[in-house]
Scaffold this active site. Structure first.
Site, PDB file in Angstrom:
ATOM      1  N   HIS A  93       0.845  -1.193   0.000  1.00 38.14           N
ATOM      2  CA  HIS A  93       0.000   0.000   0.000  1.00 38.14           C
ATOM      3  C   HIS A  93       0.881   1.243   0.000  1.00 38.14           C
ATOM      4  O   HIS A  93       2.099   1.165   0.064  1.00 38.14           O
ATOM      5  CB  HIS A  93      -0.907   0.006   1.235  1.00 38.14           C
ATOM      6  N   HIS A  95       0.654   5.799   1.227  1.00 45.29           N
ATOM      7  CA  HIS A  95      -0.069   6.817   1.986  1.00 45.29           C
ATOM      8  C   HIS A  95       0.220   8.210   1.432  1.00 45.29           C
ATOM      9  O   HIS A  95       1.247   8.432   0.794  1.00 45.29           O
ATOM     10  CB  HIS A  95       0.387   6.869   3.461  1.00 45.29           C
ATOM     11  N   GLU A  99       5.219   7.397   7.117  1.00 36.52           N
ATOM     12  CA  GLU A  99       4.989   6.352   8.121  1.00 36.52           C
ATOM     13  C   GLU A  99       6.282   6.074   8.886  1.00 36.52           C
ATOM     14  O   GLU A  99       7.298   5.720   8.291  1.00 36.52           O
ATOM     15  CB  GLU A  99       4.506   5.076   7.438  1.00 36.52           C
ATOM     16  N   HIS A 138       4.815   0.216  -0.081  1.00 38.15           N
ATOM     17  CA  HIS A 138       5.565  -0.679   0.797  1.00 38.15           C
ATOM     18  C   HIS A 138       4.651  -1.771   1.335  1.00 38.15           C
ATOM     19  O   HIS A 138       3.426  -1.673   1.245  1.00 38.15           O
ATOM     20  CB  HIS A 138       6.187   0.104   1.963  1.00 38.15           C
ATOM     21  N   GLU A 160      -5.589   4.690   9.432  1.00 39.65           N
ATOM     22  CA  GLU A 160      -4.972   3.547   8.778  1.00 39.65           C
ATOM     23  C   GLU A 160      -5.946   2.855   7.827  1.00 39.65           C
ATOM     24  O   GLU A 160      -5.543   2.167   6.890  1.00 39.65           O
ATOM     25  CB  GLU A 160      -4.488   2.566   9.854  1.00 39.65           C
TER      26      GLU A 160
END
Length: 377
Positions: A93, A95, A99, A138, A160
């Site tokens: 996934h 973002h 992270e 990642h 999340e």
């Protein structure tokens, strides 16, 4: 000994018994039930426990998060606890947020690919951390002892559950587009997922050397892994501190952290942070944090393992170990560098007459203050 029936009573100041109580919560938060007399006026809530968070349970693991929806003051950062069974995946996934992660237990394999196709594949163990910049895809897979880790994102409103997942992307892309893009046939795509997988069970991956993929554009130049607990700690009379930021972990350009261990009877000294808010995660032990918010406002909070604490920018505060074992916690910042102002160091390096006149003490006791930072006392 834990008070089996704590009461809102201080010395001769008492209160009549009352109904509608959660005594167990009151035992864990004695400084809310009977605040120190130094507490004053209104200070926002600065604590929320992961134990009060909603847990998402999937085949292969579970997760729960603390965001601004749970702790409204925590606007700069949010956190997620994760548990994965051996071989289980946190699906590949990406973002819109960076992270940062700390391994609490077990081990896992992490991998990522950047915009040039350069890749990164490593194993991480308890005490290690990783950092993935925003937008970099990642994945995480638990090794044969499972994995427990904390994720921290540089946005208090981030959830999340709102990540960009490969399975979700493909489930919402027409099959003929996927076929055209990858050169696949419809038959080859018969078993593509129809919804996100998120967490799912898999086989424990082979040893790292056998599992590596060699990219023609090479490896990612700045490691996304750092062995935080392998750092030589700064040692003080009351405990230790390990600081990890962009100065010793170059990839972590937006997040700085300190791993603090306070011995029984010790205290994280009076201080504040001059650049940004502080997001805390308590790993083990019990502690008490006092916070000064200016204008005669102050409040005290009690913490246990799994709690999240938050201190707005420039609020003065301290953290005491209130138990008989070490208090271990993380201090996190949405910033490239760790920075704090020590009250004792500030006083020792200001003309001593000024300090003595301001707080009405003899200059001689100010003269004895150490001029170097005493992070844990």
């Amino acid at each position: 000994m834990v008070n089996s029936d704590p009461q809102p009573r201080r010395g001769d100041e008492g209160s009549a018994p009352f109904a509608g109580r959660n005594v167990e919560v009151e035992r864990q938060n004695p400084d809310l039930l009977v605040p120190p007399t130094t507490d004053s006026r209104l200070v926002p809530n600065l604590k929320f426990s992961f134990s009060q968070a909603h847990t998402r349970v999937e085949r292969g693991g579970w997760t729960r998060e603390v965001t601004v929806r749970d702790l409204p003051i925590a606007t700069t950062m949010s956190g997620v606890q994760f548990g994965l069974e051996p071989g289980a995946y946190r699906e590949i996934h990406w973002h819109q947020q960076s992270e940062w992660a700390y391994m609490l237990g077990g081990s896992c394999r992490i991998s990522a690919v950047d915009h040039e196709g350069r890749n990164f594949i490593e194993d991480v163990n308890a005490g290690d951390l990783w950092f993935f910049p925003q937008g970099v895809p990642h994945n995480i897979q638990a090794l044969d002892d499972g994995a427990q880790f904390l994720l921290v994102f540089d946005d208090g409103a981030f959830s999340e559950n709102n990540t960009f997942l490969l399975s979700d992307f493909f489930a919402h892309t027409p099959r003929h587009v996927l076929a055209k893009n990858f050169g696949w046939t419809m038959e080859q795509m018969e078993n593509l997922p129809e919804r996100e997988k998120y967490i799912f069970q898999g086989d424990v991956p082979p040893p790292l050397q056998r599992g590596r993929v060699i990219s023609p554009t090479g490896d990612i130049p700045r490691s996304f892994k750092h062995r935080m607990t392998a750092q030589t700690p700064q040692r003080f009379r009351g405990g230790t501190v390990r600081i990890t930021d962009s100065t010793n972990f170059a990839a972590s350009a937006t997040t700085a952290a300190a791993l603090v261990e306070v011995e029984p009877g010790g205290m994280r000294e009076l201080h504040w942070h001059p650049t940004t808010d502080e997001w805390q995660y308590y790993i083990s032990g019990t502690g008490r944090m006092g916070v000064f918010a200016a204008q005669a406002s102050a409040r005290t909070f009690d913490f246990q393992a799994g709690d999240v604490g938050y201190v707005p920018f420039a609020y003065g505060h301290y953290i005491e170990n209130t138990g008989d074992e070490p208090l271990v916690f993380l201090e996190m910042f949405k910033h490239s560098r760790f920075e704090d102002i020590s009250v004792m160091q500030w006083m020792a390096n200001t003309p001593h007459e000024i300090i003595a006149d301001t707080i009405n003490v003899e200059k001689s006791i100010v003269d004895e203050l150490p001029a170097t930072k005493q992070t844990v006392i």
